[in-house]
Design a protein around this motif. Structure first.
Motif, PDB file in Angstrom:
ATOM      1  N   ASP A 144      78.757  25.920  31.352  1.00  0.00           N
ATOM      2  CA  ASP A 144      79.025  24.924  30.315  1.00  0.00           C
ATOM      3  C   ASP A 144      77.748  24.516  29.582  1.00  0.00           C
ATOM      4  O   ASP A 144      76.654  24.944  29.925  1.00  0.00           O
ATOM      5  CB  ASP A 144      79.699  23.686  30.922  1.00  0.00           C
ATOM      6  N   GLN A 145      77.929  23.658  28.586  1.00  0.00           N
ATOM      7  CA  GLN A 145      76.815  23.196  27.763  1.00  0.00           C
ATOM      8  C   GLN A 145      75.779  22.428  28.571  1.00  0.00           C
ATOM      9  O   GLN A 145      74.577  22.601  28.373  1.00  0.00           O
ATOM     10  CB  GLN A 145      77.347  22.320  26.623  1.00  0.00           C
ATOM     11  N   THR A 146      76.220  21.581  29.481  1.00  0.00           N
ATOM     12  CA  THR A 146      75.286  20.788  30.278  1.00  0.00           C
ATOM     13  C   THR A 146      74.345  21.678  31.081  1.00  0.00           C
ATOM     14  O   THR A 146      73.128  21.451  31.108  1.00  0.00           O
ATOM     15  CB  THR A 146      76.049  19.825  31.209  1.00  0.00           C
ATOM     16  N   THR A 147      74.888  22.700  31.715  1.00  0.00           N
ATOM     17  CA  THR A 147      74.066  23.611  32.508  1.00  0.00           C
ATOM     18  C   THR A 147      73.082  24.361  31.612  1.00  0.00           C
ATOM     19  O   THR A 147      71.913  24.544  31.972  1.00  0.00           O
ATOM     20  CB  THR A 147      74.952  24.595  33.286  1.00  0.00           C
ATOM     21  N   LEU A 148      73.536  24.768  30.441  1.00  0.00           N
ATOM     22  CA  LEU A 148      72.669  25.476  29.502  1.00  0.00           C
ATOM     23  C   LEU A 148      71.517  24.595  29.031  1.00  0.00           C
ATOM     24  O   LEU A 148      70.356  25.018  29.047  1.00  0.00           O
ATOM     25  CB  LEU A 148      73.471  25.967  28.295  1.00  0.00           C
ATOM     26  N   LEU A 167      59.355  45.074  31.855  1.00  0.00           N
ATOM     27  CA  LEU A 167      59.627  43.795  31.200  1.00  0.00           C
ATOM     28  C   LEU A 167      61.120  43.672  30.964  1.00  0.00           C
ATOM     29  O   LEU A 167      61.814  44.660  30.739  1.00  0.00           O
ATOM     30  CB  LEU A 167      58.880  43.727  29.862  1.00  0.00           C
ATOM     31  N   VAL A 168      61.589  42.438  31.005  1.00  0.00           N
ATOM     32  CA  VAL A 168      63.015  42.185  30.811  1.00  0.00           C
ATOM     33  C   VAL A 168      63.179  40.968  29.912  1.00  0.00           C
ATOM     34  O   VAL A 168      62.389  40.025  29.973  1.00  0.00           O
ATOM     35  CB  VAL A 168      63.739  41.993  32.170  1.00  0.00           C
ATOM     36  N   GLN A 169      64.198  41.023  29.067  1.00  0.00           N
ATOM     37  CA  GLN A 169      64.560  39.850  28.279  1.00  0.00           C
ATOM     38  C   GLN A 169      65.876  39.329  28.831  1.00  0.00           C
ATOM     39  O   GLN A 169      66.875  40.041  28.851  1.00  0.00           O
ATOM     40  CB  GLN A 169      64.712  40.171  26.795  1.00  0.00           C
ATOM     41  N   TYR A 170      65.844  38.086  29.291  1.00  0.00           N
ATOM     42  CA  TYR A 170      67.044  37.436  29.805  1.00  0.00           C
ATOM     43  C   TYR A 170      67.736  36.670  28.687  1.00  0.00           C
ATOM     44  O   TYR A 170      67.090  35.977  27.904  1.00  0.00           O
ATOM     45  CB  TYR A 170      66.693  36.452  30.931  1.00  0.00           C
ATOM     46  N   VAL A 171      69.055  36.797  28.651  1.00  0.00           N
ATOM     47  CA  VAL A 171      69.905  36.056  27.722  1.00  0.00           C
ATOM     48  C   VAL A 171      70.927  35.325  28.584  1.00  0.00           C
ATOM     49  O   VAL A 171      71.531  35.922  29.475  1.00  0.00           O
ATOM     50  CB  VAL A 171      70.612  36.993  26.726  1.00  0.00           C
ATOM     51  N   VAL A 172      71.101  34.029  28.335  1.00  0.00           N
ATOM     52  CA  VAL A 172      72.007  33.200  29.139  1.00  0.00           C
ATOM     53  C   VAL A 172      73.053  32.609  28.207  1.00  0.00           C
ATOM     54  O   VAL A 172      72.722  31.914  27.250  1.00  0.00           O
ATOM     55  CB  VAL A 172      71.236  32.086  29.880  1.00  0.00           C
ATOM     56  N   VAL A 173      74.323  32.901  28.497  1.00  0.00           N
ATOM     57  CA  VAL A 173      75.440  32.548  27.619  1.00  0.00           C
ATOM     58  C   VAL A 173      76.406  31.626  28.348  1.00  0.00           C
ATOM     59  O   VAL A 173      76.678  31.804  29.533  1.00  0.00           O
ATOM     60  CB  VAL A 173      76.190  33.827  27.171  1.00  0.00           C
ATOM     61  N   ARG A 174      76.937  30.666  27.616  1.00  0.00           N
ATOM     62  CA  ARG A 174      77.971  29.783  28.170  1.00  0.00           C
ATOM     63  C   ARG A 174      79.281  30.557  28.332  1.00  0.00           C
ATOM     64  O   ARG A 174      79.856  31.039  27.365  1.00  0.00           O
ATOM     65  CB  ARG A 174      78.220  28.604  27.226  1.00  0.00           C
ATOM     66  N   SER A 175      79.772  30.651  29.560  1.00  0.00           N
ATOM     67  CA  SER A 175      81.029  31.364  29.795  1.00  0.00           C
ATOM     68  C   SER A 175      82.247  30.565  29.328  1.00  0.00           C
ATOM     69  O   SER A 175      83.291  31.149  29.041  1.00  0.00           O
ATOM     70  CB  SER A 175      81.175  31.734  31.272  1.00  0.00           C
ATOM     71  N   ASP A 176      82.099  29.232  29.227  1.00  0.00           N
ATOM     72  CA  ASP A 176      83.247  28.435  28.786  1.00  0.00           C
ATOM     73  C   ASP A 176      83.621  28.706  27.331  1.00  0.00           C
ATOM     74  O   ASP A 176      84.766  28.474  26.933  1.00  0.00           O
ATOM     75  CB  ASP A 176      83.013  26.937  29.016  1.00  0.00           C
ATOM     76  N   LEU A 177      82.703  29.231  26.547  1.00  0.00           N
ATOM     77  CA  LEU A 177      83.045  29.575  25.164  1.00  0.00           C
ATOM     78  C   LEU A 177      84.172  30.593  25.136  1.00  0.00           C
ATOM     79  O   LEU A 177      85.100  30.487  24.338  1.00  0.00           O
ATOM     80  CB  LEU A 177      81.825  30.146  24.428  1.00  0.00           C
ATOM     81  N   LEU A 178      84.091  31.556  26.028  1.00  0.00           N
ATOM     82  CA  LEU A 178      85.080  32.622  26.097  1.00  0.00           C
ATOM     83  C   LEU A 178      86.311  32.207  26.892  1.00  0.00           C
ATOM     84  O   LEU A 178      87.442  32.399  26.435  1.00  0.00           O
ATOM     85  CB  LEU A 178      84.435  33.859  26.735  1.00  0.00           C
ATOM     86  N   PRO A 190      75.101  24.004  21.191  1.00  0.00           N
ATOM     87  CA  PRO A 190      74.296  24.948  21.977  1.00  0.00           C
ATOM     88  C   PRO A 190      75.211  25.982  22.630  1.00  0.00           C
ATOM     89  O   PRO A 190      76.158  25.622  23.335  1.00  0.00           O
ATOM     90  CB  PRO A 190      73.625  24.074  23.031  1.00  0.00           C
ATOM     91  N   THR A 191      74.950  27.260  22.359  1.00  0.00           N
ATOM     92  CA  THR A 191      75.828  28.312  22.862  1.00  0.00           C
ATOM     93  C   THR A 191      75.171  29.229  23.885  1.00  0.00           C
ATOM     94  O   THR A 191      75.855  29.767  24.758  1.00  0.00           O
ATOM     95  CB  THR A 191      76.354  29.177  21.706  1.00  0.00           C
ATOM     96  N   CYS A 192      73.869  29.441  23.740  1.00  0.00           N
ATOM     97  CA  CYS A 192      73.182  30.356  24.639  1.00  0.00           C
ATOM     98  C   CYS A 192      71.680  30.176  24.463  1.00  0.00           C
ATOM     99  O   CYS A 192      71.231  29.421  23.591  1.00  0.00           O
ATOM    100  CB  CYS A 192      73.579  31.806  24.362  1.00  0.00           C
ATOM    101  N   LEU A 193      70.925  30.861  25.290  1.00  0.00           N
ATOM    102  CA  LEU A 193      69.484  30.891  25.113  1.00  0.00           C
ATOM    103  C   LEU A 193      68.985  32.268  25.500  1.00  0.00           C
ATOM    104  O   LEU A 193      69.644  33.012  26.224  1.00  0.00           O
ATOM    105  CB  LEU A 193      68.769  29.783  25.888  1.00  0.00           C
ATOM    106  N   ALA A 194      67.817  32.595  24.979  1.00  0.00           N
ATOM    107  CA  ALA A 194      67.172  33.859  25.332  1.00  0.00           C
ATOM    108  C   ALA A 194      65.695  33.583  25.582  1.00  0.00           C
ATOM    109  O   ALA A 194      65.070  32.804  24.864  1.00  0.00           O
ATOM    110  CB  ALA A 194      67.333  34.878  24.219  1.00  0.00           C
ATOM    111  N   LEU A 195      65.174  34.204  26.616  1.00  0.00           N
ATOM    112  CA  LEU A 195      63.756  34.140  26.899  1.00  0.00           C
ATOM    113  C   LEU A 195      63.049  35.239  26.124  1.00  0.00           C
ATOM    114  O   LEU A 195      63.656  36.255  25.788  1.00  0.00           O
ATOM    115  CB  LEU A 195      63.482  34.348  28.387  1.00  0.00           C
TER     116      LEU A 195
END
Length: 126
Positions: free
Chosen positions: A73-77, A12-23, A102-107
């Motif tokens: 970016d935010q739109t893609t997220l 099992l895996v937990q995916y976390v997706v982060v906006r790179s533009d924040l950094l 909105p900064t990120c999401l996690a499944l």
């Protein structure tokens, strides 16, 4: 005979997706970006605590597997979040307050093959 984990344990895996533009564009400190990912991952686990995949994932405490991906970016997220919602993929879109950003999401934890098709176009966060 060596004692190993259960033969029936699934990967099992937990995916976390982060906006790179924040950094990279908005110049957030790295620690603040990491904190966003931690918030989202914890919230996704909490919201899906009684799910059988989540319970199995937590039972494998010393071998948990997370993959942190980036979106530009935010739109893609938010588009990804909408797609996941439409496909009934359990996740938490983290919206930082009080900025309402909105900064990120996690499944929730999933078998990789169950969700990889929604995430394969995104690269590892760097």
């Amino acid at each position: 005979m060596a004692v190993t984990g259960p033969e029936t344990a699934r990967h099992l895996v937990q995916y976390v997706v982060v906006r790179s533009d924040l950094l990279h564009q908005m110049a957030w400190p790295l620690g603040a970006v990491i904190t966003q990912a931690c918030h989202a991952a914890t919230a996704a686990i909490h919201l899906n605590y009684h799910d059988s995949d989540t319970q199995e994932y937590l039972a494998q405490l010393d071998t948990m597997h997370k993959v942190v991906l980036q979106v530009p970016d935010q739109t893609t997220l938010t588009t990804l979040s909408e797609t996941l919602t439409e496909k009934n993929i359990a996740h938490k879109l983290w919206i930082e307050q009080p900025e309402n950003l909105p900064t990120c999401l996690a499944l929730k934890p999933y078998p990789k093959e169950a969700v990889h098709s929604f995430l394969r176009k995104f690269k590892l966060f760097k």
